[in-house]
Write a protein that holds these residues in place. Structure first.
Motif, PDB file in Angstrom:
ATOM      1  N   LYS A 117       1.115  -1.292   0.144  1.00  0.00           N
ATOM      2  CA  LYS A 117       0.005  -0.127  -0.055  1.00  0.00           C
ATOM      3  C   LYS A 117       0.848   1.154   0.025  1.00  0.00           C
ATOM      4  O   LYS A 117       0.651   2.305  -0.718  1.00  0.00           O
ATOM      5  N   PHE A 135      -7.550  -0.877  -1.106  1.00  0.00           N
ATOM      6  CA  PHE A 135      -6.997  -1.740  -0.016  1.00  0.00           C
ATOM      7  C   PHE A 135      -8.225  -1.850   1.016  1.00  0.00           C
ATOM      8  O   PHE A 135      -9.030  -0.777   1.328  1.00  0.00           O
ATOM      9  N   ASN A 160      -1.220  -7.698   1.909  1.00  0.00           N
ATOM     10  CA  ASN A 160      -0.679  -6.019   1.707  1.00  0.00           C
ATOM     11  C   ASN A 160       0.779  -6.363   2.093  1.00  0.00           C
ATOM     12  O   ASN A 160       1.703  -5.991   1.474  1.00  0.00           O
ATOM     13  N   ILE A 192      -4.697  -6.065  -0.574  1.00  0.00           N
ATOM     14  CA  ILE A 192      -5.016  -5.181  -1.758  1.00  0.00           C
ATOM     15  C   ILE A 192      -5.818  -6.070  -2.911  1.00  0.00           C
ATOM     16  O   ILE A 192      -5.633  -7.341  -2.978  1.00  0.00           O
TER      17      ILE A 192
END
Length: 327
Positions: A117, A135, A160, A192
């Motif tokens: 992220k 996200f 992530n 994600i």
């Protein structure tokens, strides 16, 4: 002679790959310049092994090892741990506090690149192409319809903070999204969801010595599976072509972008980044700051194609890390 701790293992399923990487590093360190030691870091214990496979406990207070009346303190650590705690900044911060030189980037940049992220958000800010993504946190309520409207189908669901494609799913049908999300959340509390990019996948090794950045020959990855998953990476289920057969214009574009990404992320040491080429434009996927160094790994094959021996390369990694720590 410099005493070098080659650390391997880790706290994730990537530990098996890390053990292979560590073995390659250990075997290729020049014995005329270095005195290498195999140091294993697992959640349950940290220890060193000698040539007779006898174990010696690592003192976490100062990262030293007692062998009888002799205390070994290391001049540098060669980090070969993929995933946590070797690739996410935890061990880097620990060695920073102890003032022990270590290979690779520092704890801040390791943490940022390991977190997809943060990494994607920063690179988008600098104009690097990436897939459309969303996200999610583990406790967040999400709307399946809104997600798929944004990313489309097929799409990828990824943890992530995870490496080696662990916990990743490629989703073709709306009904499969929930199970993919559930699988990713087993690896991390943040995930994600990314749009699928149709194109050729390539991997680019980059490293720096003495403030100069070098880009290695590009590798094209052709997976026999649906995507470049864990099995493809480590069970021979992919074809890896080095150097990749690319038009010179595309090759130059990828190398320049890989160098820019390395600079934007303020990295040092070695890295390997992945891209998808869509209509002649590279799209950044992810970056590894502790890439695999096993005999089957991409980075050593790129070094070989470039005419750089592992022994020479590892020696420079260590010496540069020691010099950098003195500044």
């Amino acid at each position: 002679m410099k005493k070098i701790a080659v650390i391997m293992g880790g706290y994730t399923k990537e530990s098996a790959i890390s053990l292979q990487s560590g073995k390659v590093v250990y075997e290729n360190l020049c014995r005329e310049e270095f005195e290498p030691y195999k140091v294993y870091i697992f959640e349950e214990k940290w220890f060193m092994k000698d040539e007779q496979n006898k174990e010696y406990t690592v003192d976490k207070y100062d990262f030293s090892v007692d062998i009888g009346s002799k205390r070994i303190q290391f001049d540098c650590v060669f980090n070969a741990i993929h995933g946590t705690p070797g690739e996410d900044g935890l061990l880097q911060a620990y060695f920073e506090l102890l003032r022990i030189p270590y290979t690779g980037c520092n704890f801040h940049h390791a943490n940022m690149t390991f977190n997809k992220k943060y990494c994607l958000t920063l690179l988008r800010h600098f104009g690097i192409n990436t897939a459309v993504s969303i996200f999610l946190n583990k406790n967040q309520i999400f709307c399946k319809e809104k997600i798929l409207k944004k990313v489309g189908l097929p799409c990828f669901v990824k943890p992530n903070r995870s490496g080696s494609s662990l916990g990743i799913s490629k989703v073709y049908e709306e009904t499969d999204l929930f199970n993919a999300v559930k699988k990713a959340f087993k690896e991390d509390e943040e995930i994600i969801i990314e749009s699928f990019l149709e194109g050729r996948e390539v991997s680019v090794g980059v490293f720096s010595f003495k403030n100069k950045i070098f880009v290695l020959p590009i590798t094209e990855i052709i997976s026999q599976n649906d995507f470049f998953d864990f099995e493809s990476k480590y069970s021979g289920k992919s074809q890896e072509i080095t150097p990749a057969k690319l038009l010179p214009s595309i090759q130059n574009k990828i190398q320049e972008i890989a160098k820019k990404v390395y600079n934007y992320l303020n990295l040092s040491g070695i890295s390997r980044s992945e891209y998808i080429i869509v209509n002649g434009e590279p799209y950044f996927l992810e970056i590894n700051t502790v890439p695999g160094l096993s005999e089957e790994s991409i980075f050593p094959k790129q070094l070989k194609t470039a005419g750089i021996s592992l022994s020479y390369f590892f020696k420079n990694c260590i010496n540069y890390s020691i010099e950098k720590a003195k500044k």
